[in-house]
Design a protein around this motif. Structure first.
Motif, mmCIF file in Angstrom:
data_model
loop_
_atom_site.group_PDB
_atom_site.id
_atom_site.type_symbol
_atom_site.label_atom_id
_atom_site.label_comp_id
_atom_site.label_asym_id
_atom_site.label_seq_id
_atom_site.Cartn_x
_atom_site.Cartn_y
_atom_site.Cartn_z
ATOM 1 N N PHE A 190 0.838 -1.201 0.000
ATOM 2 C CA PHE A 190 0.000 0.000 0.000
ATOM 3 C C PHE A 190 0.874 1.253 0.000
ATOM 4 C CE2 PHE A 190 -2.799 3.082 2.200
ATOM 5 C CZ PHE A 190 -3.792 3.119 1.241
ATOM 6 N N GLY A 191 1.900 1.208 0.878
ATOM 7 C CA GLY A 191 2.822 2.339 0.937
ATOM 8 C C GLY A 191 3.534 2.532 -0.373
ATOM 9 N N ARG A 192 3.908 1.425 -0.982
ATOM 10 C CA ARG A 192 4.602 1.465 -2.257
ATOM 11 C C ARG A 192 3.740 2.147 -3.323
ATOM 12 N NH1 ARG A 192 9.126 -0.952 -4.879
ATOM 13 N NH2 ARG A 192 9.117 0.314 -6.746
ATOM 14 N N ALA A 193 2.452 1.758 -3.332
ATOM 15 C CA ALA A 193 1.522 2.351 -4.301
ATOM 16 C C ALA A 193 1.418 3.855 -4.082
ATOM 17 C CB ALA A 193 0.152 1.689 -4.182
ATOM 18 N N GLY A 194 1.352 4.250 -2.794
ATOM 19 C CA GLY A 194 1.270 5.675 -2.492
ATOM 20 C C GLY A 194 2.492 6.421 -2.989
ATOM 21 N N ILE A 195 3.664 5.844 -2.747
ATOM 22 C CA ILE A 195 4.907 6.481 -3.193
ATOM 23 C C ILE A 195 4.914 6.601 -4.709
ATOM 24 C CG2 ILE A 195 7.396 6.164 -3.352
ATOM 25 C CD1 ILE A 195 7.244 4.857 -0.574
ATOM 26 N N ASP A 196 4.446 5.552 -5.390
ATOM 27 C CA ASP A 196 4.412 5.581 -6.852
ATOM 28 C C ASP A 196 3.531 6.712 -7.368
ATOM 29 O OD1 ASP A 196 6.149 3.574 -7.141
ATOM 30 O OD2 ASP A 196 4.684 2.004 -7.604
ATOM 31 N N VAL A 197 2.378 6.874 -6.716
ATOM 32 C CA VAL A 197 1.457 7.930 -7.150
ATOM 33 C C VAL A 197 2.119 9.300 -7.015
ATOM 34 C CG1 VAL A 197 -0.662 9.150 -6.558
ATOM 35 C CG2 VAL A 197 -0.666 6.665 -6.695
ATOM 36 N N VAL A 198 2.726 9.524 -5.837
ATOM 37 C CA VAL A 198 3.372 10.814 -5.604
ATOM 38 C C VAL A 198 4.515 11.019 -6.591
ATOM 39 C CG1 VAL A 198 4.669 12.178 -3.956
ATOM 40 C CG2 VAL A 198 2.703 10.871 -3.190
#
Lengths: 156, 269, 265
Positions: free
Chosen positions: C13-21
């Motif tokens: 989930f954190g990874r996905a968030g970082i990718d979006v940013v």
């Protein structure tokens, strides 16, 4: 040359876009140039403005002569203060003119109607219309009507 | 500086990573001015990446890339664009601009970077096309050309500004023998006639060996060997020999790294 | 396969968030580079005209046809409902306000994303996969300036024009149905419309919406093309992403803009 047709196409496209804006302005929104600035403000206090909104029309004899620009509560008198911007061309309204809140049709929008008074002095920037007639509230009317019929029943 | 005169391109201690994977680890390459240098290696070992590093389209994780006495990673974006005018690249697919015809494709660098009058542009373009033997095709669109012809037009475009360094990315891939022969001859010819420094990235052994003055064999993040084609053919290094002779298994393993075969089959039970 | 632990899920989930940013950041830098800084190559006006043609003029047909039909349908539906209250003449007002405030900008933006946006993504993606972008870079031309900037401006300029044209033909189609077919009195049709439509509040707000949508849709389209994986699957995925992201962005932004413009804050 290929570039020429391209440029003509783009030119027509830009023209069509501008024409669309012009049509929207003049035909659809009925925009008339140069109105808006030359208006003067007049206030009116109503016991109940129920349903009147900002931007509502202000009319006289059915002709639109201005619009409502602000509505707020007068803290001292507990009445609704309506600010109206009236067209400068109509600068001969007597000071004792009457403002009433009317409804266009049964379910239509509310607007302010002004009926002319008889005094010499005229309304100017910042003056207040004292003679007002509040909005007709349907619930009050029905209430009165019911009360009347009940009274009649009892009388019989 | 004599080193700068002798070498057109110098890579010093170059490392590059893509994600967690290391593509190059502390690599040194020196490319001599005016010579044809081949960079060879198995597919997927990062040869094209190396080209892009020299062209500064990629930034190294570490190390220096000196081209004509300038260290590319330290240059700004606009300085890089100026720098690239001295380099030409022939991409694998040719990369012609599909909405321009052959003439305009070759004229493109001239129109962008010079303010030459139209007649002069025309003369230069026709000269370059003549050099690659396609002057008669100047009116055609790129999709009307065969693969080999596309590559030759792209070559004409790459030399339009008379670059000092010319890089070829897999020039022989997917070419029929005739087109291949034409390209081999052209690369040599342009190198000698224009005094260009040529870098040929390829895994086609015979063709590269036939034109290169000097060859680097890369693989497994390292330089496996370097030398003239003859020296490499008789190299002591088993890895270089495997590549030069094309044996399927050897120091470069046939199998992709994996856990033990027996464990993998039985481990699931 | 191993079972994913709770911790692993949180990590993903954190990874996905970082990718979006990270994507947001990259696309912003991308846009800044494309629009600011050193001038591009060639004649910028010529490039812009070519793109205006490809993006604007080529989208005109679908916009005009959709506009007429949507206007006619609105008029028909509005008439059916309004005639229950005996106020058929308000159909003009309804059609005009619906088109100017909402459907004009929104439907145009959605069609624009499908027609021009996907084409932009595919075109730029194709240039990337055939190494035309790299090749431009090597010739010493910044592809952000030469390829991306003219396309971006063309979309940005075309979108409001298309939206206005859409509204006009929609109103015209509505008038055709209401006046010529359903027999609403022409005078009251237009008078009602003119009384209720305010130039600044309705027309201009609609134009502002379409400007914002044009910016966002074109931005997404050119970025997806430039950022795509240079393979045929990569291009088709990027094209799909353009249409999906652009549509979602348009609908989401429409709510926010509507709340700001017409909600009473």
């Amino acid at each position: 040359m290929q570039n020429r047709t391209l440029e003509i196409g783009v030119g027509l496209f830009l023209l069509a876009g501008l024409l669309a804006l012009l049509l929207l302005a003049l035909r659809v929104s009925g925009l008339t140039l140069g109105s808006g600035n030359d208006a003067y403000r007049v206030y009116a206090h109503f016991d109940n403005i129920a349903g009147l909104t900002v931007r509502a029309k202000v009319t006289m004899a059915g002709v639109t002569i201005g619009k409502v620009t602000a509505i707020d509560l007068d803290r001292d008198t507990y009445t609704g203060r309506v600010t109206m911007a009236l067209d400068n061309a109509v600068d001969n309204l007597p000071l004792d003119s009457t403002a009433s809140i009317l409804t266009a049709g049964l379910l239509g929008e509310k607007y302010v109607g002004i009926s002319v008074g008889g005094e010499e002095e005229v309304l100017t920037e910042g003056s207040t219309i004292r003679d007002t007639q509040s909005s007709l509230v349907l619930e009050d009317l029905i209430g009165k009507f019911l009360l009347n019929s009940v009274n009649k029943d009892q009388a019989n | 500086m004599s080193a700068e005169k002798q070498y057109a391109v110098e890579l010093k201690g170059l490392s590059f990573q893509r994600g967690d994977r290391s593509i190059f680890d502390n690599v040194d390459i020196r490319i001599q001015r005016g010579k044809v240098t081949g960079i060879m290696g198995p597919s997927g070992c990062g040869k094209t990446t190396l080209l892009r590093l020299i062209a500064a389209q990629l930034r190294p994780s570490q190390g220096e890339v000196w081209v004509n006495g300038q260290n590319l990673p330290t240059l700004s974006r606009s300085e890089l664009f100026d720098m690239r005018k001295q380099m030409g690249v022939l991409f694998q697919s040719g990369a012609l601009f599909t909405d321009l015809d052959v003439f305009e494709n070759v004229a493109f660098p001239l129109r962008v970077h010079t303010k030459l009058p139209e007649e002069m542009v025309r003369d230069i373009v026709l000269m370059k096309l003549q050099a690659v033997g396609l002057r008669g095709a100047w009116e055609l669109m790129p999709d009307e050309l065969s693969g080999g012809m596309k590559r030759r037009v792209a070559l004409a475009r790459a030399i339009a500004l008379d670059p000092q360094i010319l890089m070829y990315d897999e020039p022989f891939v997917g070419q029929d023998p005739i087109a291949m022969g034409v390209l081999v001859r052209l690369i040599r010819l342009l190198n000698d006639a224009l005094g260009i420094t040529s870098i040929v990235v390829s895994h086609d052994l015979a063709e590269t060996a036939s034109i290169a003055d000097y060859i680097y064999v890369v693989g497994d993040t390292q330089i496996l060997g370097e030398g003239t084609p003859d020296e490499l053919m008789n190299s002591d290094s088993p890895r270089v020999r495997q590549f030069m002779q094309g044996t399927p298994d050897g120091p470069v393993p046939f199998h992709f790294p994996a856990v033990d075969y027996r464990d993998d089959l039985l481990g699931a039970r | 396969m191993r079972k994913t632990s709770t911790l692993e899920r949180i990590r993903l989930f954190g990874r996905a968030g970082i990718d979006v940013v990270a994507t947001l950041g990259r696309s912003s830098v991308f846009l800044l580079h494309a629009l600011l800084g050193r001038g591009g190559a060639g004649k910028p006006l010529q490039l812009l005209i070519k793109q205006l043609y490809a993006v604007g003029v080529m989208s005109l047909a679908i916009i005009v046809v959709s506009g007429i039909f949507i206007g006619m349908v609105l008029s028909l539906q509005g008439f059916n409902i309004l005639s229950d209250y005996g106020s058929e003449q308000a159909v003009g007002q309804m059609v005009a306000l619906t088109l100017l405030r909402e459907l004009g900008p929104v439907v145009t933006a959605l069609l624009f994303a499908g027609r021009a946006g996907s084409a932009l993504t595919a075109e730029i993606g194709n240039m990337k996969s055939t190494e035309q972008l790299s090749s431009l870079e090597m010739i010493g031309v910044d592809p952000l300036k030469y390829i991306v900037a003219p396309r971006f401006w063309a979309g940005f300029i075309s979108m409001p024009l298309l939206a206005m044209i859409f509204s006009v033909v929609g109103i015209w189609g509505g008038a055709m149905v209401a006046v010529d077919w359903l027999g609403v009195y022409e005078g009251s049709f237009w008078a009602n419309m003119q009384n209720s439509v305010a130039f600044r509040e309705d027309v201009l707000n609609g134009v502002i919406k379409s400007v914002v949508f044009g910016f966002v849709v074109t931005w997404i389209a050119v970025f997806q093309g430039y950022d795509c994986e240079p393979t045929s699957e990569g291009i088709s995925r990027a094209t799909t992403k353009t249409v999906v992201y652009a549509s979602l962005a348009v609908l989401g932004l429409d709510f926010i803009l509507t709340a700001l413009m017409f909600g009473d804050f």
